[in-house]
Design an enzyme around this catalytic site. Structure first.
Site, mmCIF file in Angstrom:
data_model
loop_
_atom_site.group_PDB
_atom_site.id
_atom_site.type_symbol
_atom_site.label_atom_id
_atom_site.label_comp_id
_atom_site.label_asym_id
_atom_site.label_seq_id
_atom_site.Cartn_x
_atom_site.Cartn_y
_atom_site.Cartn_z
ATOM 1 N N CYS A 60 6.655 12.293 55.585
ATOM 2 C CA CYS A 60 7.022 13.582 56.196
ATOM 3 C C CYS A 60 5.957 14.638 55.954
ATOM 4 O O CYS A 60 6.253 15.837 55.858
ATOM 5 C CB CYS A 60 8.377 14.070 55.674
ATOM 6 S SG CYS A 60 9.754 13.025 56.165
ATOM 7 N N HIS A 76 5.870 19.710 53.689
ATOM 8 C CA HIS A 76 6.834 18.776 54.264
ATOM 9 C C HIS A 76 7.177 19.285 55.657
ATOM 10 O O HIS A 76 7.154 20.488 55.926
ATOM 11 C CB HIS A 76 8.080 18.738 53.380
ATOM 12 C CG HIS A 76 9.069 17.673 53.712
ATOM 13 N ND1 HIS A 76 9.924 17.763 54.800
ATOM 14 C CD2 HIS A 76 9.357 16.488 53.113
ATOM 15 C CE1 HIS A 76 10.700 16.686 54.838
ATOM 16 N NE2 HIS A 76 10.368 15.899 53.837
ATOM 17 N N LYS A 103 17.789 14.899 45.188
ATOM 18 C CA LYS A 103 16.555 14.648 44.446
ATOM 19 C C LYS A 103 16.702 14.992 42.962
ATOM 20 O O LYS A 103 15.767 14.779 42.184
ATOM 21 C CB LYS A 103 15.393 15.437 45.046
ATOM 22 C CG LYS A 103 15.048 15.023 46.480
ATOM 23 C CD LYS A 103 13.877 15.821 47.016
ATOM 24 C CE LYS A 103 13.658 15.570 48.505
ATOM 25 N NZ LYS A 103 13.149 14.226 48.794
ATOM 26 N N GLN A 131 10.645 19.272 44.890
ATOM 27 C CA GLN A 131 10.002 18.406 43.909
ATOM 28 C C GLN A 131 9.775 19.108 42.571
ATOM 29 O O GLN A 131 9.233 18.501 41.650
ATOM 30 C CB GLN A 131 8.664 17.889 44.452
ATOM 31 C CG GLN A 131 8.751 17.096 45.732
ATOM 32 C CD GLN A 131 9.487 15.778 45.586
ATOM 33 O OE1 GLN A 131 9.559 15.215 44.502
ATOM 34 N NE2 GLN A 131 10.037 15.274 46.680
ATOM 35 N N ASP A 141 9.434 25.897 48.727
ATOM 36 C CA ASP A 141 10.103 24.600 48.825
ATOM 37 C C ASP A 141 10.044 23.974 47.435
ATOM 38 O O ASP A 141 8.998 23.503 46.992
ATOM 39 C CB ASP A 141 9.386 23.726 49.855
ATOM 40 C CG ASP A 141 9.878 22.284 49.868
ATOM 41 O OD1 ASP A 141 10.792 21.944 49.085
ATOM 42 O OD2 ASP A 141 9.322 21.484 50.647
#
Length: 446
Positions: A400, A155, A258, A235, A232
């Site tokens: 992104c 991202h 999220k 997700q 990261d």
């Protein structure tokens, strides 16, 4: 005993007291026929129609998730009953706000398996969390010629801060490409790591490709050369069990919005000893120990990194989201995601002219419950626009992840991403609307 320590102990007690209720809720959900159907009533926004009575089918969850009543109630209760600043007042409202704010930190810590609440730093979002590491640890430890390993699948939030750091320091950026199965190329990563590698910063689960990083293998590579590992987890934390005590990373970042929480807040988890070695980034109230006209001394983590009045309601909402997700049970969430994601993939694959990006669900690391795709001869924005008129919300554009798109030879794509409150019926509605959209463009001669 310092005020921060007192509130942390109270927060731990609150989280521990909630554990039996969370276990009971998990058992109740496990007994339900299907997770999506069981919890859909908890999300009021989903029960509406759009575009002249079309039932809403929300499949843009990789961008942001919807919020259950429990989170909405937590936000409303704060503003209605005990709106006040934290850590600064001794009156009743401030005391309650401080207790709930720090209890939320303890809930986040428990949710990701942190050793203590002090390992959780509140930030505005995952982007700010990455910038925090780049501007504290990175500023102090990355020198000219040092190497930072990223990937083409990152991202933008896990690219730009490191680009800026490299421009300031003269560090060298190196990038992992994609394998033939459109996952991160682990063999190339092994070749990129050298004794000059200071940091590996990679996505845990790709928001475009749906691939999952084999973290333990990456952690071994980093540890082998004394490098740090940042993940990261935007997700992954919302969709599967993530336990930092066994993950092997030095930092993880995630965003509340999220994972059924509010916008405007995220968090950084870091090993406490590492946080203690990181200098402050932003100056102001709350992050100090003592202020004199000439200089100041700084608070211990996490206060050191939380200058000014924080996002109090949002933090409490994040804590409520952690309670809600823990009540469902992250193992049950992951099982639902695998089943629904596999169904989505197979239904999409059956449509002629559709190209799905990323690994198959049978890949060794599996595949997340999202599908990024293109349709031969039809622009992604046209697809998403026509789907919207049918009540189906998906995402189109570069997501992104412009470097990943360039690596695949495309400029943009469409992404459908279901979540815990979605069901096979939602996927069926999306597939039906997509087929209708393709037929429409064919009839138009496009």
């Amino acid at each position: 005993m310092p005020a921060r320590r007192r509130t942390s102990l109270a927060a731990r007690a609150t989280a521990e007291a909630a554990a039996p209720a969370a276990a009971a809720a998990a058992a109740a959900v496990a007994a339900a026929a299907g997770l999506g159907a069981a919890i859909r009533p908890h999300f009021p926004i989903l029960h509406q129609t759009v575009h002249d009575g079309r039932p809403l089918v929300y499949l843009d969850n990789a961008a942001t998730s919807q919020k259950p009543e429990a989170v909405l109630t937590a936000l409303d209760t704060y503003y209605r009953e005990y709106n006040s600043n934290v850590h600064r007042g001794v009156h009743a409202l401030s005391a309650r706000a401080t207790t709930e704010y720090e209890a939320a930190r303890a809930k986040v810590a428990a949710f990701v398996g942190a050793a203590s609440p002090e390992e959780i730093v509140y930030t505005r979002n995952a982007s700010e969390a990455i910038n925090l590491v780049a501007n504290t640890w990175g500023h102090a430890n990355v020198k000219e010629g040092d190497e930072i390993i990223l990937s083409v699948a990152e991202h933008h939030s896990n690219l730009v801060p490191w680009q800026m750091l490299a421009q300031r320091t003269g560090a060298v950026l190196k990038f992992v490409g994609l394998s033939g199965s459109e996952e991160l190329d682990m063999e190339q990563l092994r070749q990129l790591v050298t004794p000059r590698t200071r940091l590996i910063s990679l996505v845990h689960v790709s928001n475009m490709l749906g691939c999952t990083l084999p973290v333990h293998s990456v952690a071994e590579l980093a540890q082998g050369v004394g490098a740090k590992l940042l993940l990261d987890c935007c997700q992954s934390v919302p969709n599967m069990p993530v336990d930092v005590s066994t993950l092997g990373a030095d930092w993880i970042v995630a965003s509340a919005h999220k994972m059924c929480g509010p916008t405007g807040i995220g968090f950084l988890w870091g090993r406490y000893s590492l946080l203690c070695d990181m200098p402050p980034w932003q100056g102001g109230g709350e992050m100090i120990q003592e202020v004199r006209l000439e200089a100041s001394t700084y608070a211990e983590p996490p206060s050191r990194f939380e200058a000014g009045t924080p996002a109090i309601a949002e933090a409490i909402g994040l804590g409520a989201a952690c309670d809600y997700m823990s009540g469902l049970g992250m193992a049950a969430v992951a099982a639902h995601e695998r089943e629904l994601g596999g169904y989505l993939y197979e239904q999409l694959r059956s449509i002629n002219g559709v190209r799905i990006y990323g690994p198959t669900p049978s890949a060794p690391q599996g595949r997340a419950a999202l599908a990024t795709f293109n349709v031969d001869g039809i622009h992604p924005t046209d697809i998403s626009t026509i789907l919207d008129t049918a009540g189906v919300a998906v995402r189109s554009g570069h997501l992104c992840t412009q470097p990943a798109h360039r690596a695949l030879g495309i400029a943009s794509s469409v992404r459908a991403s279901p979540y815990i409150y979605n069901s096979q019926a939602d996927v069926d509605a999306f597939i039906g609307a997509l087929k209708d959209s393709i037929n429409f463009f064919k009839e138009m001669g496009m």
